[in-house]
Design a protein around this motif. Structure first.
Motif, short mmCIF file in Angstrom:
data_model
loop_
_atom_site.label_atom_id
_atom_site.label_comp_id
_atom_site.label_asym_id
_atom_site.label_seq_id
_atom_site.Cartn_x
_atom_site.Cartn_y
_atom_site.Cartn_z
N VAL A 19 26.76 -26.28 24.88
CA VAL A 19 27.47 -27.44 24.33
C VAL A 19 26.44 -28.29 23.59
O VAL A 19 25.46 -28.74 24.18
CB VAL A 19 28.18 -28.25 25.43
CG1 VAL A 19 28.80 -29.52 24.86
CG2 VAL A 19 29.25 -27.39 26.09
N MET A 20 26.67 -28.51 22.29
CA MET A 20 25.69 -29.20 21.45
C MET A 20 26.19 -30.55 20.94
O MET A 20 25.70 -31.06 19.94
CB MET A 20 25.28 -28.32 20.25
CG MET A 20 24.56 -27.06 20.64
SD MET A 20 23.03 -27.37 21.54
CE MET A 20 23.21 -26.18 22.86
N VAL A 21 27.18 -31.13 21.60
CA VAL A 21 27.61 -32.51 21.35
C VAL A 21 27.84 -33.18 22.69
O VAL A 21 28.31 -32.55 23.64
CB VAL A 21 28.87 -32.60 20.46
CG1 VAL A 21 28.60 -32.15 19.04
CG2 VAL A 21 30.04 -31.84 21.03
N GLY A 48 9.26 -29.47 22.30
CA GLY A 48 9.64 -30.84 22.00
C GLY A 48 10.46 -31.03 20.74
O GLY A 48 10.79 -32.16 20.38
N GLU A 49 10.83 -29.93 20.05
CA GLU A 49 11.65 -30.02 18.83
C GLU A 49 12.94 -29.24 19.00
O GLU A 49 12.98 -28.20 19.65
CB GLU A 49 10.91 -29.47 17.62
CG GLU A 49 9.90 -30.40 17.02
CD GLU A 49 9.38 -29.90 15.68
OE1 GLU A 49 8.98 -30.75 14.89
OE2 GLU A 49 9.37 -28.67 15.45
N PHE A 50 13.98 -29.75 18.36
CA PHE A 50 15.28 -29.10 18.32
C PHE A 50 15.30 -28.18 17.10
O PHE A 50 15.04 -28.62 15.97
CB PHE A 50 16.35 -30.19 18.20
CG PHE A 50 17.76 -29.75 18.44
CD1 PHE A 50 18.13 -29.12 19.61
CD2 PHE A 50 18.74 -30.01 17.50
CE1 PHE A 50 19.45 -28.76 19.85
CE2 PHE A 50 20.06 -29.66 17.72
CZ PHE A 50 20.42 -29.03 18.90
N ALA A 51 15.58 -26.92 17.29
CA ALA A 51 15.50 -25.90 16.23
C ALA A 51 16.57 -26.10 15.16
O ALA A 51 17.63 -26.69 15.41
CB ALA A 51 15.64 -24.51 16.84
N ALA A 52 16.30 -25.54 13.99
CA ALA A 52 17.26 -25.60 12.88
C ALA A 52 18.60 -24.96 13.28
O ALA A 52 19.67 -25.47 12.93
CB ALA A 52 16.68 -24.90 11.65
N ALA A 53 18.55 -23.86 14.02
CA ALA A 53 19.79 -23.22 14.48
C ALA A 53 20.59 -24.16 15.37
O ALA A 53 21.82 -24.17 15.33
CB ALA A 53 19.47 -21.93 15.23
N LEU A 55 20.60 -27.45 15.06
CA LEU A 55 21.21 -28.43 14.15
C LEU A 55 22.50 -27.88 13.55
O LEU A 55 23.52 -28.58 13.51
CB LEU A 55 20.25 -28.78 13.01
CG LEU A 55 19.26 -29.89 13.27
CD1 LEU A 55 18.31 -30.04 12.09
CD2 LEU A 55 19.95 -31.20 13.55
N ILE A 56 22.46 -26.63 13.11
CA ILE A 56 23.66 -26.02 12.53
C ILE A 56 24.77 -25.93 13.57
O ILE A 56 25.93 -26.25 13.30
CB ILE A 56 23.33 -24.64 11.93
CG1 ILE A 56 22.39 -24.81 10.73
CG2 ILE A 56 24.61 -23.89 11.53
CD1 ILE A 56 21.76 -23.52 10.26
N GLU A 57 24.42 -25.52 14.78
CA GLU A 57 25.42 -25.44 15.85
C GLU A 57 25.97 -26.82 16.20
O GLU A 57 27.17 -26.97 16.44
CB GLU A 57 24.84 -24.75 17.08
CG GLU A 57 25.84 -24.52 18.19
CD GLU A 57 27.02 -23.63 17.81
OE1 GLU A 57 28.10 -23.80 18.41
OE2 GLU A 57 26.90 -22.78 16.91
N HIS A 58 25.11 -27.83 16.22
CA HIS A 58 25.56 -29.20 16.49
C HIS A 58 26.57 -29.66 15.42
O HIS A 58 27.60 -30.25 15.76
CB HIS A 58 24.35 -30.14 16.53
CG HIS A 58 24.70 -31.58 16.50
ND1 HIS A 58 25.36 -32.21 17.55
CD2 HIS A 58 24.51 -32.52 15.56
CE1 HIS A 58 25.56 -33.49 17.23
NE2 HIS A 58 25.05 -33.69 16.02
N ILE A 129 18.32 -36.95 8.60
CA ILE A 129 17.37 -35.86 8.80
C ILE A 129 17.89 -34.51 8.31
O ILE A 129 17.12 -33.57 8.16
CB ILE A 129 16.90 -35.76 10.27
CG1 ILE A 129 18.05 -35.39 11.20
CG2 ILE A 129 16.20 -37.04 10.71
CD1 ILE A 129 17.61 -34.92 12.57
N ALA A 130 19.22 -34.41 8.06
CA ALA A 130 19.77 -33.15 7.56
C ALA A 130 21.12 -33.38 6.91
O ALA A 130 21.87 -34.28 7.32
CB ALA A 130 19.91 -32.13 8.70
N THR A 131 21.41 -32.58 5.89
CA THR A 131 22.72 -32.56 5.25
C THR A 131 23.07 -31.11 4.95
O THR A 131 22.20 -30.26 4.80
CB THR A 131 22.74 -33.36 3.94
OG1 THR A 131 21.76 -32.83 3.05
CG2 THR A 131 22.50 -34.84 4.17
#
Length: 145
Positions: A19-21, A48-53, A55-58, A129-131
């Motif tokens: 679950v990413m929200v 300590g970082e959240f991966a790009a994958a 972010l897409i899933e979120h 931070i992302a679009t």
């Protein structure tokens, strides 16, 4: 209505640990927002970082929460499965770090049958931070909801 009072698991077909929200924070027919605090034990958090994958899933799960709210509270039907059909124009300025809270807003550009086209903006505080743009296809009603 205070959307953050809704248990997010009522709106999503995903289950922990995927679950990413954390909360639906805003809903309208054409725009919705969700938040997520990046925790050390998140499956997409490494060094300590959240991966790009992640972010897409979120972003995709922000779309799913909007559709889940619409299906459950407006149509009074079950939550449906969704699938990422396309990720386009992904621009990641930086990856979020452990402890930061993401607030993601999606804007519906077009809905055709069971396909929704959205633009998304991910922010940490006032910093974008992302679009991206996503195409999400709805599938069958989830059997576990």
């Amino acid at each position: 209505m205070n959307y953050t009072d809704i248990n997010i698991l009522e709106l999503l077909p995903q289950r922990p640990p995927f679950v990413m929200v954390d909360h639906l924070t805003d809903y309208s027919e054409t725009q919705s927002s969700c938040d997520l605090t990046i925790r050390k034990d998140n499956v997409f958090c490494e060094n300590g970082e959240f991966a790009a994958a992640g972010l897409i899933e979120h972003i995709a799960q922000t779309c799913a929460a909007r559709l889940g709210y619409y299906n459950k509270y407006i149509l009074k039907t079950g939550v449906r499965l969704g699938f990422i059909g396309e990720v386009k124009d992904l621009d990641i300025v930086r990856l979020p770090r452990e402890g930061e809270t993401l607030n993601t807003t999606i804007v519906v550009m077009q809905e055709i049958f069971d396909v929704t086209l959205v633009t998304a903006e991910v922010r940490v505080g006032e910093e974008t931070i992302a679009t991206t743009r996503l195409k999400i296809a709805q599938g069958e009603q989830s059997s576990n909801l």
